[in-house]
Scaffold this motif. Structure first.
Motif, PDB file in Angstrom:
ATOM      1  N   PHE A  17      68.912  30.873  17.091  1.00  0.00           N
ATOM      2  CA  PHE A  17      67.737  32.038  17.811  1.00  0.00           C
ATOM      3  C   PHE A  17      66.680  31.396  18.424  1.00  0.00           C
ATOM      4  O   PHE A  17      66.419  31.762  19.797  1.00  0.00           O
ATOM      5  CB  PHE A  17      67.294  32.742  16.794  1.00  0.00           C
ATOM      6  N   GLY A  33      69.423  38.010  22.975  1.00  0.00           N
ATOM      7  CA  GLY A  33      69.837  37.090  21.949  1.00  0.00           C
ATOM      8  C   GLY A  33      69.178  37.226  20.857  1.00  0.00           C
ATOM      9  O   GLY A  33      69.565  38.190  19.904  1.00  0.00           O
ATOM     10  N   GLN A  34      67.798  36.632  20.239  1.00  0.00           N
ATOM     11  CA  GLN A  34      67.343  36.732  19.011  1.00  0.00           C
ATOM     12  C   GLN A  34      66.855  38.211  18.977  1.00  0.00           C
ATOM     13  O   GLN A  34      66.404  38.814  19.910  1.00  0.00           O
ATOM     14  CB  GLN A  34      65.998  35.727  19.168  1.00  0.00           C
ATOM     15  N   GLY A  35      66.888  38.245  17.458  1.00  0.00           N
ATOM     16  CA  GLY A  35      66.819  39.913  17.077  1.00  0.00           C
ATOM     17  C   GLY A  35      65.418  40.117  16.725  1.00  0.00           C
ATOM     18  O   GLY A  35      65.134  40.095  15.615  1.00  0.00           O
ATOM     19  N   TYR A 122      74.555  34.314   7.869  1.00  0.00           N
ATOM     20  CA  TYR A 122      73.252  34.125   8.468  1.00  0.00           C
ATOM     21  C   TYR A 122      72.774  32.809   8.170  1.00  0.00           C
ATOM     22  O   TYR A 122      73.256  32.036   7.280  1.00  0.00           O
ATOM     23  CB  TYR A 122      72.423  35.178   7.927  1.00  0.00           C
ATOM     24  N   ASN A 171      74.595  40.734   9.837  1.00  0.00           N
ATOM     25  CA  ASN A 171      74.145  39.983  10.816  1.00  0.00           C
ATOM     26  C   ASN A 171      75.018  38.652  10.940  1.00  0.00           C
ATOM     27  O   ASN A 171      74.981  38.002   9.849  1.00  0.00           O
ATOM     28  CB  ASN A 171      72.734  39.516  10.774  1.00  0.00           C
ATOM     29  N   TYR A 202      68.964  45.048   6.926  1.00  0.00           N
ATOM     30  CA  TYR A 202      69.012  46.224   8.104  1.00  0.00           C
ATOM     31  C   TYR A 202      69.345  47.398   7.091  1.00  0.00           C
ATOM     32  O   TYR A 202      70.347  48.210   7.762  1.00  0.00           O
ATOM     33  CB  TYR A 202      69.980  45.814   8.880  1.00  0.00           C
ATOM     34  N   LYS A 233      62.441  44.871  10.369  1.00  0.00           N
ATOM     35  CA  LYS A 233      63.449  45.617  11.068  1.00  0.00           C
ATOM     36  C   LYS A 233      63.200  47.104  10.981  1.00  0.00           C
ATOM     37  O   LYS A 233      63.422  47.758  12.142  1.00  0.00           O
ATOM     38  CB  LYS A 233      65.027  45.184  10.640  1.00  0.00           C
ATOM     39  N   PHE A 318      73.176  44.758  16.067  1.00  0.00           N
ATOM     40  CA  PHE A 318      73.955  43.759  17.008  1.00  0.00           C
ATOM     41  C   PHE A 318      75.158  44.403  17.569  1.00  0.00           C
ATOM     42  O   PHE A 318      75.635  44.902  16.675  1.00  0.00           O
ATOM     43  CB  PHE A 318      74.056  42.609  16.390  1.00  0.00           C
ATOM     44  N   ARG A 364      77.088  37.599  20.260  1.00  0.00           N
ATOM     45  CA  ARG A 364      76.270  38.874  19.916  1.00  0.00           C
ATOM     46  C   ARG A 364      75.195  39.102  20.903  1.00  0.00           C
ATOM     47  O   ARG A 364      74.299  38.440  21.267  1.00  0.00           O
ATOM     48  CB  ARG A 364      75.648  38.355  18.486  1.00  0.00           C
TER      49      ARG A 364
END
Ligand code: GLN
Length: 384
Positions: A17, A33-35, A122, A171, A202, A233, A318, A364
């Motif tokens: 990430f 990219g990075q969430g 993850y 994820n 999530y 989140k 994602f 992703r």
């Protein structure tokens, strides 16, 4: 010269990430990219944080978390999952979900123990197991729909299995566990002494009328589980780093012994702000799935006008895309190329595997982004 250092985590580099976000910044790419959301948390939450600091809530919080926040978490667990949890002995506030996962692993895993994870997994799971001296056993998810093959999980369970780690919504894949999945898991674990570490950060983002199957809905699972969640989140504030763990008293007691020496306590004003937000706006999490579903749908629809093929997304924020119509590069090389040459950043999947499926051409994309960011990303993807 420092003395030579033999790495305790020889396989670990900088997380994918961070690597991809840095590359995105260097090349001014649209960062999908990075969430993390590129929009603001709810205004009442930001106001509550500012007020908490102005009111002087700036010193250490209690080690286990502010009572008002633990109460709000217990109330939410009851409202969403029907489980009564004791505010004082079963809820611990942590500095993010990642800390909670680390603490849970350190609390139970000893040298020689095995911990089962489902690949793609993850990235923080295995290093936590390594640092505890354990061994990670990787069971692959189905490469098409990312479902669990419970027979393979069963085959991986041994006398040395100390814990199973699950993640729903998932994820990086967006898959979610069904009630049936949870029942399979409960049946498998029933005769064992294994713990369950359930990453549910999530939890409030599930689509098309489905419901999140938390371990906290299933007494047989909850009685052996560390259920981990996070506010980052749910409230669009991944940088505040506040999460929590719900676990039975004996498990929470061991968890807290680790937590108190990892971070001791979590940001006081942020905890006060979440406690106020949850008390005043308990409806916030109920609107989250609809909020993200419209982003998911608009994004997938536009992707269908490009050469990237979107895969189904039952939960999380994602979108996996199959890029085999665009390139035959492996996913690491492809994601670098996409950032540097085409100005869009995605996350490759292979870092989440012990052994990535051969020839898999998936990346992703994060759709927790402002509509303008998503449109800018699509515009560039559409030109490829
Ligand atoms: N959870 C975030 C993601 O999946 C990243 C967190 C991190 O950068 N470590 O993108």
């Amino acid at each position: 010269m420092p003395p030579p250092i033999a790495s305790k985590l020889p396989k670990v580099g900088t997380t994918i990430f961070t690597v991809m976000s840095q590359l995105a910044a260097e090349h001014k790419a649209v960062n999908l990219g990075q969430g993390f959301p590129d929009y603001m948390p709810p205004a009442p939450l930001v106001e509550a944080l500012a007020r908490a600091m102005a009111e002087g809530k700036n010193q250490y919080a209690p080690m286990t978390g502010l009572p008002a926040l633990r109460q709000a978490i217990a109330a939410k667990v009851k409202r969403c999952y029907g489980r009564d949890v004791n505010v004082d002995t079963e809820v611990t506030v942590t500095s993010g979900g990642t800390e909670a996962i680390f603490d849970a692993v350190q609390a139970v895993v000893r040298p020689g123990d095995e911990v089962i994870v489902l690949d793609p997994a993850y990235d923080c799971y295995e290093p936590a197991v390594d640092l505890a001296g354990g061994r990670t056993i990787h069971v692959p998810l189905d490469p098409q729909d990312f479902g669990v093959d419970w027979d393979r999980v069963k085959a991986a369970l041994t006398k040395r299995t100390r814990a199973v780690m699950i993640n729903t919504p998932h994820n990086p894949c967006g898959a979610i566990f069904s009630k049936w999945d949870m029942e399979q898991l409960a049946a498998l674990l029933e005769p064992t002494g294994a713990f369950l570490i359930s990453d549910e950060v999530y939890e409030h983002i599930v689509y098309d009328g489905r419901r999140h199957e938390s371990v906290l809905r299933f007494p047989a699972l909850a009685d052996r589980a560390f259920a981990v969640s996070s506010f980052g989140k749910t409230y669009h504030c991944t940088g505040w780093k506040v999460g929590y763990c719900v676990a039975p008293p004996a498990l929470s007691a061991e968890f807290r012994k680790v937590h108190q020496f990892v971070t001791f306590a979590t940001s006081t004003p942020a905890q006060a702000a979440f406690a106020e937000m949850m008390a005043k706006h308990p409806e916030h999490d109920e609107g989250l799935s609809a909020f993200y579903q419209s982003k998911r749908d608009a994004f997938a629809e536009k992707l269908r006008g490009t050469r990237f093929r979107p895969l189904p997304v039952p939960g999380g924020y994602f979108q996996l895309v199959d890029y085999s119509a665009v390139s035959d590069l492996d996913d690491l090389a492809f994601c670098r190329w996409l950032t540097i040459e085409k100005g869009v950043t995605a996350i490759p999947l292979s870092p989440f595997y012990e052994a990535p499926p051969k020839g898999q051409r998936l990346a992703r994309l994060c759709f927790a982004k402002a509509d303008a960011t998503l449109v800018a990303g699509i515009e560039r993807l559409g030109r490829i």
